[in-house]
Design an enzyme around this catalytic site. Sequence first.
Site, short mmCIF file in Angstrom:
data_model
loop_
_atom_site.label_atom_id
_atom_site.label_comp_id
_atom_site.label_asym_id
_atom_site.label_seq_id
_atom_site.Cartn_x
_atom_site.Cartn_y
_atom_site.Cartn_z
N LYS A 194 -12.08 11.47 -4.43
CA LYS A 194 -13.72 11.86 -4.90
C LYS A 194 -14.82 11.22 -4.01
CE LYS A 194 -12.64 10.41 -9.19
NZ LYS A 194 -11.11 10.18 -9.52
N ASP B 269 0.77 -1.15 0.16
CA ASP B 269 0.09 0.00 0.01
C ASP B 269 0.90 1.18 0.07
OD1 ASP B 269 -2.21 1.78 0.70
OD2 ASP B 269 -1.52 1.63 2.77
N THR C 213 -5.20 3.08 -3.24
CA THR C 213 -6.71 3.63 -4.03
C THR C 213 -6.06 5.20 -4.55
OG1 THR C 213 -7.07 4.86 -1.89
CG2 THR C 213 -8.07 2.52 -2.41
N THR C 214 -5.16 5.60 -4.25
CA THR C 214 -4.67 6.88 -4.34
C THR C 214 -4.45 6.97 -6.06
OG1 THR C 214 -3.31 8.99 -3.57
CG2 THR C 214 -2.00 6.97 -4.18
N ASP D 160 -0.33 5.04 0.87
CA ASP D 160 -0.61 6.03 1.85
C ASP D 160 -0.64 5.55 3.08
OD1 ASP D 160 -1.06 8.55 0.14
OD2 ASP D 160 -2.72 7.14 -0.62
C1 XBP Z 1 -5.52 5.89 0.47
C2 XBP Z 1 -6.68 7.00 0.23
C3 XBP Z 1 -6.71 7.72 -0.75
C4 XBP Z 1 -5.75 9.17 -0.43
C5 XBP Z 1 -5.95 10.44 -1.42
O1 XBP Z 1 -6.03 4.80 0.93
O2 XBP Z 1 -7.79 6.75 0.74
O3 XBP Z 1 -7.68 8.54 -1.14
O4 XBP Z 1 -6.08 9.52 0.87
O5 XBP Z 1 -5.66 10.17 -2.62
P1 XBP Z 1 -5.00 3.49 1.06
P2 XBP Z 1 -6.53 10.37 -3.94
O6 XBP Z 1 -3.67 3.79 1.77
O7 XBP Z 1 -6.04 2.50 1.67
O8 XBP Z 1 -4.88 3.06 -0.49
O9 XBP Z 1 -7.15 11.79 -3.60
O10 XBP Z 1 -5.60 10.58 -4.86
O11 XBP Z 1 -7.66 9.57 -3.97
MG MG Z 2 -2.96 3.11 3.35
#
Ligand code: XBP
Ligand code: MG
Length: 251
Positions: free
Chosen positions: A53, A8, A122-123, A10
């Site tokens: 989003k 992952d 998911t980013t 973030d």
């Molecule tokens: C990451 C997220 C992402 C980021 C923002 O979750 O939830 O939405 O916060 O990215 P994870 P975007 O670590 O579980 O993948 O604004 O580009 O969506």
């Molecule tokens: Mg994460």
Amino acid sequence: MLKALIFDVDGTLADTEKDGHRVAFNEAFEEVGLDWHWSVELYDKLLAVTGGKERMNYYLDNFNTEFERPQNLQDMIADLHKIKTRHYTELLGKGAIPLRPGVKRLIDDARAAGLRLAIATTTTPENVTALLENTLGKESIDWFEVIAAGDIVPAKKPAPDIYDWALAEMKLDAADCLAFEDSENGIKSSQGAHLKTIITVNDYTLSHDFSGAAIVLDNLGEPGQPFSVMAGDANGKTYVDLEMLTQIHSA
Ligand code: XBP
Ligand code: MG
């Protein structure tokens, strides 16, 4: 046999939410003249939903119901999200967010040992590229055989789709891989794809439910900078290395 590591981004590779994504959202709101502001506390609640989003929609549905929605709300959100991505990648370009302890070492060791690497997040793809380039260097993009990111699958975490997609692209069974996550939505996704998962928590995810994790740590640790074990058995280890990953994988 352990063949691949799937990370992952973030919260796992780097602590990007509080001082990265959250700040970039607020800068985007300000840029277009919206009076929305996401405090550190509010953002904790908004993190219930993955995807930028999706998070803005969740905010309007639950925390700003007074906002007069334009007819083309989803276009507005998509535009805002593009602006947010610009601010976020600019922040990373300034070197604002470092990798978490042990991440670079483990990636270097895994590459040296011939383990395959992938990303499941998911980013937005640009955000992954910006983080990798600004922390591990431009060439590091190619170290990851698959970068599964953003809207590539419609159902974001906690759905398993993004991990399933990465596994299919790599033509690997979940049993041959380990996943690295930091959140409840993340582990639901990786476990949904039948991946053994190592958790490194952060301030936003400390109290999440990580039932079924292979081990829960505060970070991956470094020689001389031991991790703390929050759940599971590290078998006397003080930092995550390939030997520890092999043990976890075969347990
Ligand atoms: C990451 C997220 C992402 C980021 C923002 O979750 O939830 O939405 O916060 O990215 P994870 P975007 O670590 O579980 O993948 O604004 O580009 O969506
Ligand atoms: Mg994460």
